[in-house]
Design a protein around this motif. Structure first.
Motif, PDB file in Angstrom:
ATOM      1  N   PRO A   1       2.193   2.585  -7.793  1.00 28.46           N
ATOM      2  CA  PRO A   1       3.418   1.468  -6.278  1.00 28.46           C
ATOM      3  C   PRO A   1       4.821   1.960  -6.144  1.00 28.46           C
ATOM      4  N   SER A   2       5.104   2.149  -4.631  1.00 28.05           N
ATOM      5  CA  SER A   2       6.003   1.701  -4.227  1.00 28.05           C
ATOM      6  C   SER A   2       6.606   0.852  -2.958  1.00 28.05           C
ATOM      7  N   ASP A   3       7.759   0.913  -2.633  1.00 28.23           N
ATOM      8  CA  ASP A   3       8.392   0.098  -1.298  1.00 28.23           C
ATOM      9  C   ASP A   3       8.951   1.580  -0.529  1.00 28.23           C
ATOM     10  N   ASP A  19      -1.772   2.048  12.473  1.00 24.78           N
ATOM     11  CA  ASP A  19      -3.459   1.416  13.011  1.00 24.78           C
ATOM     12  C   ASP A  19      -3.165  -0.017  11.782  1.00 24.78           C
ATOM     13  N   ASP A  20      -3.213  -0.008  10.616  1.00 20.48           N
ATOM     14  CA  ASP A  20      -2.772  -0.444   9.473  1.00 20.48           C
ATOM     15  C   ASP A  20      -2.239  -1.572   9.857  1.00 20.48           C
ATOM     16  N   VAL A  21      -0.871  -1.255  10.117  1.00 23.16           N
ATOM     17  CA  VAL A  21       0.300  -2.846  11.147  1.00 23.16           C
ATOM     18  C   VAL A  21      -0.466  -3.331  12.133  1.00 23.16           C
ATOM     19  N   GLY A  40       0.888  -0.936   0.113  1.00 23.02           N
ATOM     20  CA  GLY A  40       0.223  -0.218  -0.143  1.00 23.02           C
ATOM     21  C   GLY A  40       0.671   1.114   0.332  1.00 23.02           C
ATOM     22  N   THR A  41       2.263   1.140   0.242  1.00 20.74           N
ATOM     23  CA  THR A  41       3.196   2.276   0.074  1.00 20.74           C
ATOM     24  C   THR A  41       3.293   2.958  -1.038  1.00 20.74           C
ATOM     25  N   PHE A  52       5.501  16.453  -4.480  1.00 23.20           N
ATOM     26  CA  PHE A  52       5.933  15.073  -4.991  1.00 23.20           C
ATOM     27  C   PHE A  52       5.715  14.251  -3.801  1.00 23.20           C
ATOM     28  N   SER A  53       5.305  13.260  -2.595  1.00 18.89           N
ATOM     29  CA  SER A  53       5.534  12.606  -1.871  1.00 18.89           C
ATOM     30  C   SER A  53       4.906  10.972  -1.410  1.00 18.89           C
ATOM     31  N   VAL A  54       5.497  11.058  -0.493  1.00 17.48           N
ATOM     32  CA  VAL A  54       5.581   8.993   0.274  1.00 17.48           C
ATOM     33  C   VAL A  54       4.511   8.536   0.744  1.00 17.48           C
ATOM     34  N   HIS A  55       3.808   7.925   0.938  1.00  9.71           N
ATOM     35  CA  HIS A  55       2.274   7.800   1.788  1.00  9.71           C
ATOM     36  C   HIS A  55       2.688   6.004   1.992  1.00  9.71           C
ATOM     37  N   THR A  56       2.219   5.836   3.316  1.00 10.96           N
ATOM     38  CA  THR A  56       2.635   4.492   3.548  1.00 10.96           C
ATOM     39  C   THR A  56       1.468   4.517   4.366  1.00 10.96           C
ATOM     40  N   PRO A  57       1.300   3.302   4.778  1.00 12.21           N
ATOM     41  CA  PRO A  57      -0.080   2.807   5.659  1.00 12.21           C
ATOM     42  C   PRO A  57       0.483   3.119   7.064  1.00 12.21           C
ATOM     43  N   ASP A  58      -0.224   3.998   7.922  1.00  7.16           N
ATOM     44  CA  ASP A  58      -0.116   3.682   9.659  1.00  7.16           C
ATOM     45  C   ASP A  58      -0.024   3.102  10.063  1.00  7.16           C
TER      46      ASP A  58
END
Length: 317
Positions: A264-266, A297-299, A229-230, A289-295
């Motif tokens: 999609p990206s790691d 809560d998702d983990v 999801g990153t 340009f920005s990077v989004h990762t699961p928070d």
């Protein structure tokens, strides 16, 4: 003290036929904030109780401040401070009297108890309310007084068991500032919390406990990167630019309303460099340009299968 403030290996604890801790291993670096997360009944409070010598483990080893919790409990207690889930203040006493009581009970006191009390009242912004009964204090003030009382003995390792439960957002952030200041002064913090944002903001490392076993450990960012999801979010100024970028990244998801593309990206540097290189190859550019990762809560949900809402834990039954 070594670089490890707390070292745990194969720790086991059962109550009757219920296994609460099933061979956990963890290490907490000196001068860091370590957060232990887990759903109700996971064993968080049991872990704290073992490490603070309140109960004995059935197996494994645990060292706190270089001392074995089973064979050298007195030395462990001399090195630690503990703030529980509920403020342990005497409501009939004033704030100053509560602190003075702790000074009087501290056998290691330097003799200048009045100065210790005055310094703690000032540090926790309790000077104006020092002569008022603790029963008149707000929830945030009680938690600050409780933590101040814990610091009377100048512990090098502080256990905070859900220290901000029930506090309003402003009081919670005040407590975060105090915790960071304690670490800046050289203390080590072992934190359990029901607020994943709190762990994300404060912790250097996090361990997730579920059904008595550690299911993950790492920095907040490392844990979040474990989930898919990153993605890299590219935002453009025109539809034409968005169309061009969509052709460059056919695997991406587009948001026409926001003029954005999710690639999609790691989240790693190589992946990010690849995205930028592909844009440059086609002489394309993005406005943002920005990077989004699961928070977290998702983990948490992925690792434990539990919702984090109202994640409080009483002492394990």
């Amino acid at each position: 003290m070594t670089t490890s403030a707390i070292a745990v290996s194969g720790l086991r604890k059962a109550f009757g036929d219920k296994i609460v801790l099933d061979g956990i291993d963890l290490e907490v670096g000196a001068g860091t904030i370590f957060s232990l997360l887990g759903p109700n009944g996971a064993g968080k409070t049991t872990t704290v109780n073992v490490l603070t010598t309140l109960i004995r483990a059935d197996g494994g080893t645990a060292q706190v401040a270089g001392h074995d919790v089973a064979t050298d409990a007195r030395a462990v207690r001399a090195a630690i401070g503990v703030t529980g889930q509920f403020a342990a203040v005497d409501e009939l006493l004033t704030g100053q009297e509560n602190l003075q009581l702790m000074v009087d009970l501290d056998r290691r006191g330097s003799g200048d108890g009045g100065r210790v009390v005055a310094d703690l009242l000032e540090r926790f912004d309790l000077v104006e309310s020092a002569q008022k009964p603790a029963s008149t204090y707000s929830g945030g003030m009680r938690r600050k007084l409780d933590l101040a009382m814990t610091l009377v003995g100048r512990p090098s390792i502080i256990f905070l068991d859900e220290p901000t439960t029930g506090l309003d957002p402003r009081s919670r952030r005040t407590m975060w500032t105090i915790i960071r200041e304690l670490v800046a002064d050289g203390a080590t913090i072992f934190l359990t919390t029901q607020y994943l944002e709190e762990a994300d903001q404060l912790a250097d490392r996090i361990a997730v406990l579920d059904q008595g076993r550690l299911v993950a450990q790492g920095t907040p960012d490392e844990l979040k990167r474990r989930l898919p999801g990153t993605h890299v979010r590219l935002r453009f100024t025109t539809v034409a630019e968005l169309d061009e970028a969509a052709r460059i990244f056919p695997e991406a998801t587009r948001d026409d309303e926001a003029l954005a593309l999710r690639v999609p990206s790691d989240g790693g540097t190589k992946s990010l460099r690849s995205v930028l290189d592909r844009l440059d190859e086609y002489s394309a550019g993005a406005e943002e340009f920005s990077v989004h990762t699961p928070d977290l809560d998702d983990v948490f949900l992925a690792l434990t299968g539990h919702d984090t809402a109202h994640d409080t834990e009483a002492v394990a039954k």
